[in-house]
Write a protein that holds these residues in place. Structure first.
Motif, PDB file in Angstrom:
ATOM      1  N   UNK A  75      12.215 -25.664  16.343  1.00  0.00           N
ATOM      2  CA  UNK A  75      12.005 -24.283  16.777  1.00  0.00           C
ATOM      3  C   UNK A  75      11.396 -24.197  18.163  1.00  0.00           C
ATOM      4  N   UNK A  76      11.888 -23.267  18.948  1.00  0.00           N
ATOM      5  CA  UNK A  76      11.167 -22.697  20.086  1.00  0.00           C
ATOM      6  C   UNK A  76      11.715 -21.290  20.287  1.00  0.00           C
ATOM      7  N   UNK A  77      11.401 -20.669  21.394  1.00  0.00           N
ATOM      8  CA  UNK A  77      11.823 -19.281  21.620  1.00  0.00           C
ATOM      9  C   UNK A  77      13.337 -19.128  21.627  1.00  0.00           C
ATOM     10  N   UNK A  78      14.068 -20.199  21.897  1.00  0.00           N
ATOM     11  CA  UNK A  78      15.504 -20.109  22.135  1.00  0.00           C
ATOM     12  C   UNK A  78      16.361 -20.679  21.008  1.00  0.00           C
ATOM     13  N   UNK A  79      15.741 -21.284  20.025  1.00  0.00           N
ATOM     14  CA  UNK A  79      16.516 -21.843  18.918  1.00  0.00           C
ATOM     15  C   UNK A  79      15.620 -22.012  17.704  1.00  0.00           C
ATOM     16  N   UNK A  80      16.220 -21.892  16.520  1.00  0.00           N
ATOM     17  CA  UNK A  80      15.506 -22.218  15.282  1.00  0.00           C
ATOM     18  C   UNK A  80      16.540 -22.736  14.287  1.00  0.00           C
ATOM     19  N   UNK A  81      16.286 -23.911  13.744  1.00  0.00           N
ATOM     20  CA  UNK A  81      17.174 -24.504  12.749  1.00  0.00           C
ATOM     21  C   UNK A  81      16.338 -25.141  11.646  1.00  0.00           C
ATOM     22  N   UNK A  82      16.709 -24.868  10.404  1.00  0.00           N
ATOM     23  CA  UNK A  82      16.107 -25.541   9.256  1.00  0.00           C
ATOM     24  C   UNK A  82      17.128 -26.556   8.762  1.00  0.00           C
ATOM     25  N   UNK A  83      16.747 -27.822   8.785  1.00  0.00           N
ATOM     26  CA  UNK A  83      17.692 -28.905   8.540  1.00  0.00           C
ATOM     27  C   UNK A  83      17.215 -29.801   7.416  1.00  0.00           C
ATOM     28  N   UNK A  84      18.099 -30.095   6.457  1.00  0.00           N
ATOM     29  CA  UNK A  84      17.799 -31.158   5.505  1.00  0.00           C
ATOM     30  C   UNK A  84      18.291 -32.461   6.122  1.00  0.00           C
ATOM     31  N   UNK A  85      17.385 -33.419   6.290  1.00  0.00           N
ATOM     32  CA  UNK A  85      17.733 -34.675   6.949  1.00  0.00           C
ATOM     33  C   UNK A  85      17.285 -35.863   6.098  1.00  0.00           C
ATOM     34  N   UNK A  86      17.985 -36.966   6.300  1.00  0.00           N
ATOM     35  CA  UNK A  86      17.661 -38.226   5.645  1.00  0.00           C
ATOM     36  C   UNK A  86      17.368 -39.263   6.722  1.00  0.00           C
ATOM     37  N   UNK A  87      16.484 -40.232   6.458  1.00  0.00           N
ATOM     38  CA  UNK A  87      16.173 -41.250   7.463  1.00  0.00           C
ATOM     39  C   UNK A  87      17.445 -41.883   8.029  1.00  0.00           C
ATOM     40  N   UNK A  88      17.504 -41.961   9.366  1.00  0.00           N
ATOM     41  CA  UNK A  88      18.678 -42.495  10.025  1.00  0.00           C
ATOM     42  C   UNK A  88      19.668 -41.444  10.482  1.00  0.00           C
ATOM     43  N   UNK A  89      19.457 -40.174  10.111  1.00  0.00           N
ATOM     44  CA  UNK A  89      20.375 -39.101  10.503  1.00  0.00           C
ATOM     45  C   UNK A  89      20.299 -38.812  12.001  1.00  0.00           C
TER      46      UNK A  89
END
Length: 332
Positions: A75-89
């Protein structure tokens, strides 16, 4: 030979213990921070943020240490993403300028799933809210409302299943996003029913009596319990717990006696969590403590005492280093 093999494995092992996220932000000036919210232990984190990168020439690169799968927020003023991630992604975030201003585009692991959950699709929060409102505005019976909720869940899971079968998302991504989708839908369903019980005169649909509305709540939480530990790692975790606690306090759901002794150490606004089970105590108390230190005014001198109380109850908690860091920041 074993030494050589060990040395060769070091770079791969190091890479597998992290997630790399890159992005292009066409509207962002240089030197703007890009923040990351990563899990605290296994719990979803929506309050404790770290600055792990700065924008340079409209680009950023984050290297996030991750030893277990989980949800992170970028997140910052210009983008926001909620991501499910796994080690190595590896995930790359871009912003489309071609006919869909502001739409986020993804490359890398599980890109199709990230696009589905981070753009204006039927799975978006506001669209699920509208759908659950429609279900309750049109249902004629308790079973009809429950069917509407479950049928919606089945329909929304469809695109994820297609991506899974095509190999465009991983099994871990699919399972965790289905749990998240279930929690998101449940939260908006319970909230909508609770609002109708709180303000019966504003209801469009008068087909269900107050008694039936309460039965609908009970049936819904019997099907999908907001206190289920499977939700604690998903973005819906805190909303689900808070909502069920509120419904219990209002008497709309059947409830055991609240755990008042523990929560008397916290301020009045936090005592709602006394209605949650002991299995959620660490998460609820930890999140409240972090909230005090990041967003809420706290009486001078109360933080160390509360911290000692929390540490006494949870001496190995993943929240301890986070809280210590935040308290150090405040002391400066």
């Amino acid at each position: 030979m074993r030494k050589i093999l060990f040395i060769l494995l070091i770079p791969f092992t190091a890479f597998a213990q992290q997630v790399v996220i890159t992005g292009q932000l066409p509207d962002s000036p240089d030197s703007v921070d890009v923040f990351v919210y990563k899990p605290i232990g296994t719990y979803f984190n929506a309050q404790y943020k770290q600055s792990l990168a700065k924008v340079s020439e409209h680009h950023f690169k984050l290297v996030v240490p991750m030893t277990t799968p989980g949800f992170i927020t970028v997140e910052n003023k210009y983008v926001r993403s909620v991501l499910f991630v796994e080690p190595g992604d590896y995930v790359d975030i871009g912003i489309s300028r071609d006919g869909s201003q502001g739409r986020k585009l993804y490359k890398g692991n599980n890109a199709a799933g990230h696009e589905l959950f981070n753009n204006e699709t039927p799975l978006a929060e506001n669209n699920i809210t509208t759908t659950m409102e429609h279900v309750l505005d049109t249902a004629k019976t308790v079973n009809g409302a429950l069917w509407g909720m479950r049928n919606t869940l089945s329909e929304l899971k469809g695109p994820l299943l297609v991506y899974l079968r095509k190999g465009e998302i991983s099994v871990g991504f699919y399972e965790n996003m289905v749990t998240t989708l279930e929690g998101r839908l449940l939260f908006h369903f319970l909230t909508a029913v609770g609002n109708r019980l709180d303000k019966p005169d504003t209801r469009k649909n008068k087909a269900l009596t107050e008694k039936e509305m309460k039965q609908l709540l009970q049936d819904a939480v019997d099907l999908f319990d907001p206190f289920d530990l499977k939700y604690t790692s998903s973005p819906a975790a805190n909303d689900l717990v808070t909502t069920k606690c509120y419904l219990l306090r209002k008497g709309y759901l059947r409830s055991p006696a609240p755990m008042t002794d523990f929560w008397l150490h916290f301020d009045e606004s936090s005592r709602l969590y006394a209605y949650a089970p002991s299995s959620l105590l660490e998460m609820n108390a930890g999140n409240e403590f972090v909230a005090y230190l990041t967003t809420r005014p706290v009486q001078k001198g109360s933080q160390p005492a509360l911290f000692d109380y929390f540490r006494f109850n949870f001496p190995k908690s993943a929240y301890l280093p986070v809280v210590e860091e935040l308290m150090t920041r405040k002391a400066k």
